[in-house]
Design an enzyme around this catalytic site. Structure first.
Site, PDB file in Angstrom:
ATOM      1  N   HIS A 211       0.839  -1.207   0.000  1.00 47.42           N
ATOM      2  CA  HIS A 211       0.000   0.000   0.000  1.00 47.42           C
ATOM      3  C   HIS A 211       0.874   1.257   0.000  1.00 47.42           C
ATOM      4  O   HIS A 211       0.676   2.158  -0.830  1.00 47.42           O
ATOM      5  CB  HIS A 211      -0.909  -0.010   1.238  1.00 47.42           C
ATOM      6  CG  HIS A 211      -1.768   1.206   1.367  1.00 47.42           C
ATOM      7  ND1 HIS A 211      -3.078   1.247   0.947  1.00 47.42           N
ATOM      8  CD2 HIS A 211      -1.507   2.443   1.865  1.00 47.42           C
ATOM      9  CE1 HIS A 211      -3.574   2.440   1.177  1.00 47.42           C
ATOM     10  NE2 HIS A 211      -2.641   3.193   1.742  1.00 47.42           N
ATOM     11  N   GLU A 212       1.828   1.299   0.918  1.00 48.43           N
ATOM     12  CA  GLU A 212       2.689   2.479   1.005  1.00 48.43           C
ATOM     13  C   GLU A 212       3.608   2.584  -0.213  1.00 48.43           C
ATOM     14  O   GLU A 212       3.941   3.693  -0.639  1.00 48.43           O
ATOM     15  CB  GLU A 212       3.512   2.440   2.293  1.00 48.43           C
ATOM     16  CG  GLU A 212       2.693   2.413   3.574  1.00 48.43           C
ATOM     17  CD  GLU A 212       1.704   3.559   3.665  1.00 48.43           C
ATOM     18  OE1 GLU A 212       1.958   4.636   3.080  1.00 48.43           O
ATOM     19  OE2 GLU A 212       0.656   3.383   4.308  1.00 48.43           O
TER      20      GLU A 212
ATOM     21  N   HIS B 230       1.926   4.637  -2.895  1.00 49.11           N
ATOM     22  CA  HIS B 230       2.099   6.073  -2.681  1.00 49.11           C
ATOM     23  C   HIS B 230       3.516   6.510  -3.057  1.00 49.11           C
ATOM     24  O   HIS B 230       3.707   7.509  -3.761  1.00 49.11           O
ATOM     25  CB  HIS B 230       1.870   6.416  -1.201  1.00 49.11           C
ATOM     26  CG  HIS B 230       0.462   6.208  -0.732  1.00 49.11           C
ATOM     27  ND1 HIS B 230      -0.632   6.627  -1.449  1.00 49.11           N
ATOM     28  CD2 HIS B 230      -0.024   5.628   0.411  1.00 49.11           C
ATOM     29  CE1 HIS B 230      -1.737   6.328  -0.781  1.00 49.11           C
ATOM     30  NE2 HIS B 230      -1.390   5.714   0.339  1.00 49.11           N
TER      31      HIS B 230
END
Length: 420
Positions: free
Chosen positions: A21-22, A25
């Site tokens: 998920h990170e 980003h």
């Protein structure tokens, strides 16, 4: 699975969900030219930290998520003002380091009082050095050194807020997208591992035997074909299988199972307290084709998404009690129990959690990705951004509320464990 293997797989699963998920980003922020100061897994005090390139990678104490800290999202913690005395180091006619403290200990530096400074747009510093005022160009990746910490300066073209709305939205949206992609891959992997139901099945097989339960004590094993219970042929009727067990709570049952081509008689007594024997039944399955894998993975995504939104609906309308909500402790406990059932079941569970994480992060709740996307959408419509200080305050309050909720459900989880 052994306890050590279960623990390692559980930790690896949570690490994968948060990290990917990170990384979404992080990757798209870097693609947009944004300076990423930190890539963190967890919150709270640092346990491990290493810097590679412009970014510091950290592992933090509380394993309840992660974050990517981009330049310009929050006010910079290091400030330099005119009238302040600093020391600078120059290389190739440009300032590469600006020292803000312990100036007497610095070597090969130039000391002076700041007359003018701009580290965002024009990148220069003007110093009064023993009465001589001189202007110095600053390198766009120059470092500020204070209190033993190095902080890279962030020119305007490297800051999050200065990028076009589309690029900022992509950097935010990419996190949940990575979870959706991971969920799809995990659902597909589960289908490959578990297989798909055969047409016109004739058997019920034991998919999992729970340790310490009546079935395990009686000698049932994973892969056994349940042919009959109390002289009644079971065939492929799962409901009949369940009904037979429920009708014999606390009473011995005579099972005939086929194992390695040999019929094996088993005597098992359902637990008087739970009415269960501790097995997971499954039908006959076959290896899926590529097309079937793609199709069933998509179907699983849709079905599970509907269930997740149904859960949100019940939560909103008060159909859940506090005891129904689970925090990190309960989630970890459930994950460990599922991991004991086998790698295939853990794969499906990881896919569900990844899908949930992606959907939850897109909700318009302050501090979550959905809220940040909402602010960007308002900015796109208005043609100008909302006051950054107000937006930061909204996200801060939202984060505080989420942490408070996390504390409450975690406390509830711990109380539940103690009671049991």
């Amino acid at each position: 699975m052994g306890n050590i293997q279960v623990a390692l797989l559980t930790v690896l699963m949570f690490f994968l969900l948060v990290s990917l998920h990170e990384w979404g980003h992080f990757y798209f922020a870097r693609r947009a030219g944004i300076l990423v100061r930190e890539f963190a897994i967890g919150f709270g005090p640092k346990l491990f930290s290493i810097k590679r390139g412009e970014t510091r990678y950290t592992l933090r104490l509380l394993p309840i998520g992660g974050f990517v800290r981009m330049a310009g999202e929050d006010p910079e913690v290091v400030e330099i003002k005119t009238g302040q005395t600093i020391a600078i180091r120059i290389k190739d006619n440009r300032v590469t380091r600006l020292y803000l403290d312990r100036l007497d200990e610095r070597s090969d530096v130039l000391r002076g009082e700041i007359k003018a400074i701009d580290l965002e747009k024009h990148l220069y510093v003007t110093l009064d050095v023993d009465g001589d005022v001189e202007r110095f160009d600053v390198h766009p990746a120059a470092l500020l050194i204070a209190r033993g910490q190095e902080t890279q300066i962030a020119p305007l073209d490297r800051q999050f807020g200065q990028k076009p709305v589309g690029k900022r939205a992509l950097a935010i949206f990419a996190g949940p997208v990575m979870n959706f992609l991971l969920a799809y891959v995990l659902f597909a992997l589960y289908i490959v591992l578990q297989g798909v139901p055969v047409d016109n099945p004739t058997k019920i097989l034991i998919a999992h035997v729970e340790a310490g339960k009546p079935a395990a004590a009686a000698g049932l094993e994973k892969g056994d074909w349940v042919k009959s219970i109390n002289d009644t042929p079971i065939g492929a009727d799962v409901q009949l299988f369940i009904d037979k067990i429920e009708a014999s709570v606390g009473k011995p049952m005579n099972w005939i199972v086929e194992r390695d081509g040999v019929d094996v008689p088993i005597k098992v007594t359902p637990d008087p307290a739970t009415g269960k024997v501790g097995v997971v039944p499954t039908g006959e399955a076959r290896k899926p084709g590529i097309g079937e894998t793609i199709k069933f993975a998509g179907t699983s995504m849709v079905d599970m998404t509907e269930r997740i939104f149904e859960g949100f609906r019940k939560l909103i309308f008060g159909e859940f009690k506090l005891d129904d909500l689970g925090g990190p402790v309960k989630t970890t406990q459930l994950t460990v129990e599922i991991a004991k059932q086998g790698f295939a079941q853990l794969t499906m569970w990881a896919g569900i959690l990844s899908l949930y994480l992606g959907i939850f992060n897109l909700l318009p709740i302050p501090a979550l990705d959905g809220s940040r996307l909402l602010f960007l959408g308002i900015e796109a419509i208005r043609g100008k951004p909302i006051d950054p200080n107000r937006e930061s305050m909204v996200h801060f309050i939202g984060f505080a509320m989420l942490m408070l909720l996390m504390v409450v459900v975690t406390y509830n989880d711990i109380v539940g464990l103690v009671r049991h």
